[in-house]
Design a protein around this motif. Structure first.
Motif, PDB file in Angstrom:
ATOM      1  N   GLU A  99       0.830  -1.213   0.000  1.00 43.20           N
ATOM      2  CA  GLU A  99       0.000   0.000   0.000  1.00 43.20           C
ATOM      3  C   GLU A  99       0.863   1.260   0.000  1.00 43.20           C
ATOM      4  O   GLU A  99       0.552   2.238  -0.689  1.00 43.20           O
ATOM      5  CB  GLU A  99      -0.927   0.009   1.212  1.00 43.20           C
ATOM      6  CG  GLU A  99      -1.848   1.204   1.265  1.00 43.20           C
ATOM      7  CD  GLU A  99      -2.745   1.198   2.484  1.00 43.20           C
ATOM      8  OE1 GLU A  99      -3.073   2.302   2.966  1.00 43.20           O
ATOM      9  OE2 GLU A  99      -3.116   0.115   2.966  1.00 43.20           O
ATOM     10  N   THR A 100       1.955   1.244   0.740  1.00 42.73           N
ATOM     11  CA  THR A 100       2.858   2.396   0.788  1.00 42.73           C
ATOM     12  C   THR A 100       3.486   2.653  -0.577  1.00 42.73           C
ATOM     13  O   THR A 100       3.527   3.795  -1.043  1.00 42.73           O
ATOM     14  CB  THR A 100       3.960   2.175   1.839  1.00 42.73           C
ATOM     15  OG1 THR A 100       3.358   1.932   3.110  1.00 42.73           O
ATOM     16  CG2 THR A 100       4.888   3.373   1.929  1.00 42.73           C
ATOM     17  N   ILE A 101       3.953   1.599  -1.213  1.00 40.47           N
ATOM     18  CA  ILE A 101       4.557   1.728  -2.541  1.00 40.47           C
ATOM     19  C   ILE A 101       3.524   2.233  -3.539  1.00 40.47           C
ATOM     20  O   ILE A 101       3.802   3.131  -4.343  1.00 40.47           O
ATOM     21  CB  ILE A 101       5.125   0.379  -3.015  1.00 40.47           C
ATOM     22  CG1 ILE A 101       6.192  -0.140  -2.053  1.00 40.47           C
ATOM     23  CG2 ILE A 101       5.670   0.483  -4.437  1.00 40.47           C
ATOM     24  CD1 ILE A 101       7.400   0.742  -1.923  1.00 40.47           C
ATOM     25  N   LEU A 158       4.947  -4.628  -6.875  1.00 38.81           N
ATOM     26  CA  LEU A 158       5.905  -5.600  -6.337  1.00 38.81           C
ATOM     27  C   LEU A 158       7.306  -5.374  -6.901  1.00 38.81           C
ATOM     28  O   LEU A 158       8.299  -5.496  -6.180  1.00 38.81           O
ATOM     29  CB  LEU A 158       5.438  -7.020  -6.636  1.00 38.81           C
ATOM     30  CG  LEU A 158       4.171  -7.468  -5.902  1.00 38.81           C
ATOM     31  CD1 LEU A 158       3.747  -8.847  -6.384  1.00 38.81           C
ATOM     32  CD2 LEU A 158       4.391  -7.464  -4.401  1.00 38.81           C
ATOM     33  N   LEU A 159       7.385  -5.040  -8.174  1.00 44.11           N
ATOM     34  CA  LEU A 159       8.674  -4.766  -8.796  1.00 44.11           C
ATOM     35  C   LEU A 159       9.340  -3.546  -8.160  1.00 44.11           C
ATOM     36  O   LEU A 159      10.535  -3.567  -7.845  1.00 44.11           O
ATOM     37  CB  LEU A 159       8.515  -4.551 -10.296  1.00 44.11           C
ATOM     38  CG  LEU A 159       9.783  -4.217 -11.065  1.00 44.11           C
ATOM     39  CD1 LEU A 159      10.803  -5.342 -10.963  1.00 44.11           C
ATOM     40  CD2 LEU A 159       9.457  -3.925 -12.524  1.00 44.11           C
ATOM     41  N   MET A 160       8.567  -2.500  -7.952  1.00 46.95           N
ATOM     42  CA  MET A 160       9.128  -1.298  -7.325  1.00 46.95           C
ATOM     43  C   MET A 160       9.555  -1.579  -5.887  1.00 46.95           C
ATOM     44  O   MET A 160      10.596  -1.074  -5.434  1.00 46.95           O
ATOM     45  CB  MET A 160       8.115  -0.155  -7.362  1.00 46.95           C
ATOM     46  CG  MET A 160       8.649   1.137  -6.769  1.00 46.95           C
ATOM     47  SD  MET A 160      10.214   1.709  -7.469  1.00 46.95           S
ATOM     48  CE  MET A 160       9.683   2.310  -9.028  1.00 46.95           C
ATOM     49  N   LYS A 216      -3.632   3.722 -13.831  1.00 42.48           N
ATOM     50  CA  LYS A 216      -3.724   2.607 -12.879  1.00 42.48           C
ATOM     51  C   LYS A 216      -2.351   1.991 -12.677  1.00 42.48           C
ATOM     52  O   LYS A 216      -1.487   2.044 -13.541  1.00 42.48           O
ATOM     53  CB  LYS A 216      -4.693   1.540 -13.384  1.00 42.48           C
ATOM     54  CG  LYS A 216      -6.100   2.046 -13.624  1.00 42.48           C
ATOM     55  CD  LYS A 216      -6.757   2.410 -12.331  1.00 42.48           C
ATOM     56  CE  LYS A 216      -8.184   2.893 -12.613  1.00 42.48           C
ATOM     57  NZ  LYS A 216      -8.762   3.585 -11.512  1.00 42.48           N
ATOM     58  N   LEU A 217      -2.183   1.373 -11.532  1.00 42.71           N
ATOM     59  CA  LEU A 217      -0.923   0.729 -11.172  1.00 42.71           C
ATOM     60  C   LEU A 217      -1.199  -0.747 -10.926  1.00 42.71           C
ATOM     61  O   LEU A 217      -2.018  -1.094 -10.071  1.00 42.71           O
ATOM     62  CB  LEU A 217      -0.348   1.378  -9.916  1.00 42.71           C
ATOM     63  CG  LEU A 217       0.995   0.889  -9.415  1.00 42.71           C
ATOM     64  CD1 LEU A 217       2.081   1.193 -10.433  1.00 42.71           C
ATOM     65  CD2 LEU A 217       1.338   1.530  -8.092  1.00 42.71           C
ATOM     66  N   SER A 218      -0.531  -1.619 -11.664  1.00 42.15           N
ATOM     67  CA  SER A 218      -0.766  -3.051 -11.496  1.00 42.15           C
ATOM     68  C   SER A 218      -0.053  -3.565 -10.242  1.00 42.15           C
ATOM     69  O   SER A 218       0.902  -2.955  -9.746  1.00 42.15           O
ATOM     70  CB  SER A 218      -0.267  -3.822 -12.719  1.00 42.15           C
ATOM     71  OG  SER A 218       1.143  -3.863 -12.739  1.00 42.15           O
ATOM     72  N   LEU A 268       3.895   5.770  -5.619  1.00 44.64           N
ATOM     73  CA  LEU A 268       3.921   5.836  -7.074  1.00 44.64           C
ATOM     74  C   LEU A 268       2.721   6.614  -7.613  1.00 44.64           C
ATOM     75  O   LEU A 268       2.862   7.413  -8.541  1.00 44.64           O
ATOM     76  CB  LEU A 268       3.953   4.434  -7.667  1.00 44.64           C
ATOM     77  CG  LEU A 268       5.240   3.648  -7.421  1.00 44.64           C
ATOM     78  CD1 LEU A 268       5.094   2.228  -7.936  1.00 44.64           C
ATOM     79  CD2 LEU A 268       6.425   4.337  -8.042  1.00 44.64           C
ATOM     80  N   SER A 269       1.554   6.374  -7.049  1.00 43.07           N
ATOM     81  CA  SER A 269       0.338   7.049  -7.521  1.00 43.07           C
ATOM     82  C   SER A 269       0.398   8.556  -7.323  1.00 43.07           C
ATOM     83  O   SER A 269      -0.230   9.310  -8.066  1.00 43.07           O
ATOM     84  CB  SER A 269      -0.885   6.486  -6.804  1.00 43.07           C
ATOM     85  OG  SER A 269      -1.066   5.129  -7.125  1.00 43.07           O
TER      86      SER A 269
END
Length: 89
Positions: free
Chosen positions: A13-15, A36-38, A29-31, A19-20
Motif C-alpha cells: 500500500e505504501t509503494i 511488487l517490482l518497485m 492505474k498501477l498493477s 507511485l500514484s
C-alpha cells in the motif's frame, strides 16, 4: 561492527500510494506486479545503501554508521543504480 540479517520489506500500500502520487491523470492505474517490482527495487537500493554506508564508516575507523557516511556514498549509489556516470541537474 555487528552484522544482522534483517529482512527489508515495504508495504504494498505504501509503494502504491508513493507511485500514484506522481501520476498526472486520475485514470492512470498501477498493477500489482508493478508495485511488487518497485518494492523489490527499493529493497535492493536500501540494502546497497546500508552496505556502502557501513564500508564508508569502516574506512573512517568508525564503530557506528552515521548520516554523514550515507551522505558520502549517496551520489555514487544513485549514479551506479541509474547507470549514469555524469550528473545532470
Amino acid at each position: 561492527m555487528a552484522e544482522k540479517d534483517v529482512e527489508i520489506c515495504f508495504k504494498k500500500e505504501t509503494i502504491s500510494r508513493l507511485l500514484s502520487s506522481f501520476f498526472n491523470e486520475d485514470r492512470t492505474k498501477l498493477s500489482g506486479d508493478a508495485t511488487l517490482l518497485m518494492a523489490e527495487m527499493l529493497k535492493i537500493f536500501v540494502q546497497e545503501a546500508a552496505v556502502r554506508s557501513q564500508k564508508q564508516a569502516e574506512s573512517e575507523d568508525c564503530d557506528q554508521v552515521d548520516i554523514e557516511h550515507f551522505e558520502k556514498i549517496l551520489p555514487q549509489l544513485v549514479s551506479s543504480l541509474t547507470g549514469s556516470t555524469k550528473y545532470s541537474f
